[in-house]
Design a protein around this motif. Sequence first.
Motif, short mmCIF file in Angstrom:
data_model
loop_
_atom_site.label_atom_id
_atom_site.label_comp_id
_atom_site.label_asym_id
_atom_site.label_seq_id
_atom_site.Cartn_x
_atom_site.Cartn_y
_atom_site.Cartn_z
N TYR A 97 0.81 -1.23 0.00
CA TYR A 97 0.00 0.00 0.00
C TYR A 97 0.84 1.27 0.00
O TYR A 97 0.32 2.36 -0.26
N HIS A 100 0.35 3.10 -3.44
CA HIS A 100 -0.99 3.36 -3.99
C HIS A 100 -1.00 4.58 -4.90
O HIS A 100 -1.91 4.75 -5.69
N GLU A 104 -4.12 2.66 -7.17
CA GLU A 104 -4.78 2.33 -5.90
C GLU A 104 -4.84 0.83 -5.64
O GLU A 104 -4.96 0.40 -4.48
N PHE A 179 -3.23 3.68 1.92
CA PHE A 179 -4.48 4.25 1.42
C PHE A 179 -5.24 5.01 2.49
O PHE A 179 -6.10 5.85 2.17
N ARG A 182 -5.79 8.84 2.36
CA ARG A 182 -6.84 9.42 1.52
C ARG A 182 -8.12 9.62 2.35
O ARG A 182 -8.86 10.59 2.15
N VAL A 318 -13.10 5.80 -6.59
CA VAL A 318 -11.94 5.19 -7.25
C VAL A 318 -12.42 4.20 -8.31
O VAL A 318 -11.89 4.15 -9.43
N TRP A 325 -8.93 -1.17 -10.34
CA TRP A 325 -9.56 -1.22 -9.01
C TRP A 325 -10.93 -1.88 -9.10
O TRP A 325 -11.27 -2.73 -8.28
#
Length: 359
Positions: A97, A100, A104, A179, A182, A318, A325
């Motif tokens: 991660y 990302h 993502e 992530f 975010r 996303v 994704w």
Amino acid sequence: MDRRSIIKNAGIAGVLAAGAAPAVHAQAALRWRLASSFPKSLDTIFGAADTFAKKVTEMSGGKFTITTHAAGELMPAFGVVDGVQNGTVEVAHTAPYYFHGKDEVFALGCAIPFGLNSRQMTAWMYEGNGLKLMREFYGKYNIVNFPGGNTGAQMGGWYRKEIKSVKDIKGLKFRVGGFAGRVIERMGGVPQNIPGGEIYQALEKGTIDAAEWVGPYDDQKLGFNKVAPFYYYPGWWEGGPQLDFFINDKAYASLSAENKVIVECAAAFAHTEMQAKYDAKNPNALKQLVGAKVKVLPFPKDVMDLAFKESMALYAEVGAKNENWRKVYADYSAFRKDQNLWFRFTEARFDSFMQAQKL
């Protein structure tokens, strides 16, 4: 003359003289380099790379060796994906991660807020479609991945000031991996992505207001309790973060069938051992931190509720933009739904009962 007769009657010297011996090809020793995203001081998380390398050496009888290098030795902590992709090193050990920002989907190979726990993640990888889907994705980066450890559910980090409500997230400069940043941003915080070996200094100087790493054992080693007194739980963004061994696809393809199996088995051993270490070491470390007057507190409900709401909204956004994704998360989320249904009847109920007994 019969070949077996030559060998029986003439011995090795006679066989060689007769030119009847099969050609013998000595297998050249193989040596790889592994770049880690972690400091050597963390025997749990960096230790998984050492375990992997050790098992490869043992199973190959010393014919296949891997040297392990901490973050910063060969390349920066967050440079390891580029290193493997470009063939600068054959292997990296990292938390997917961290990357990302490239795509993502890297986060789905490690942990996302309110995602799978560690057992569920392993099940998705080995028995679900996780490994297949992630390998298809990582192939775009010249990478073949193997699960390389899991910390189990993490703590929610160290804070210089108490978090009483979502209002306290506003403007909070928070070192948080992957992530989750975010989501923190959507909640009004200011995420910071800092390698593990640099967190203490930033927290001590007040460059950041809060930081998360893993849990009591590692956090105590890194000394966070000396500069931030409030320790929150749970790490809702890391219910079961999986580490990976990223291997350059050409290097992997060049391995013999035997060495490919060795790599697979060594990775699986390291994967299992890492969480065993954390589960064994965290309880005593937590006792020591409480004894040192650390304030261990749950996140307020409004923080958890907002974090969940913003996480789900983020995934939808996303998915609307990122086809990679959309494909992987559809499978991931369906697997998560079934797993949570099953765990609600078994693990969760059993655990809550046993913990209430205080045995």
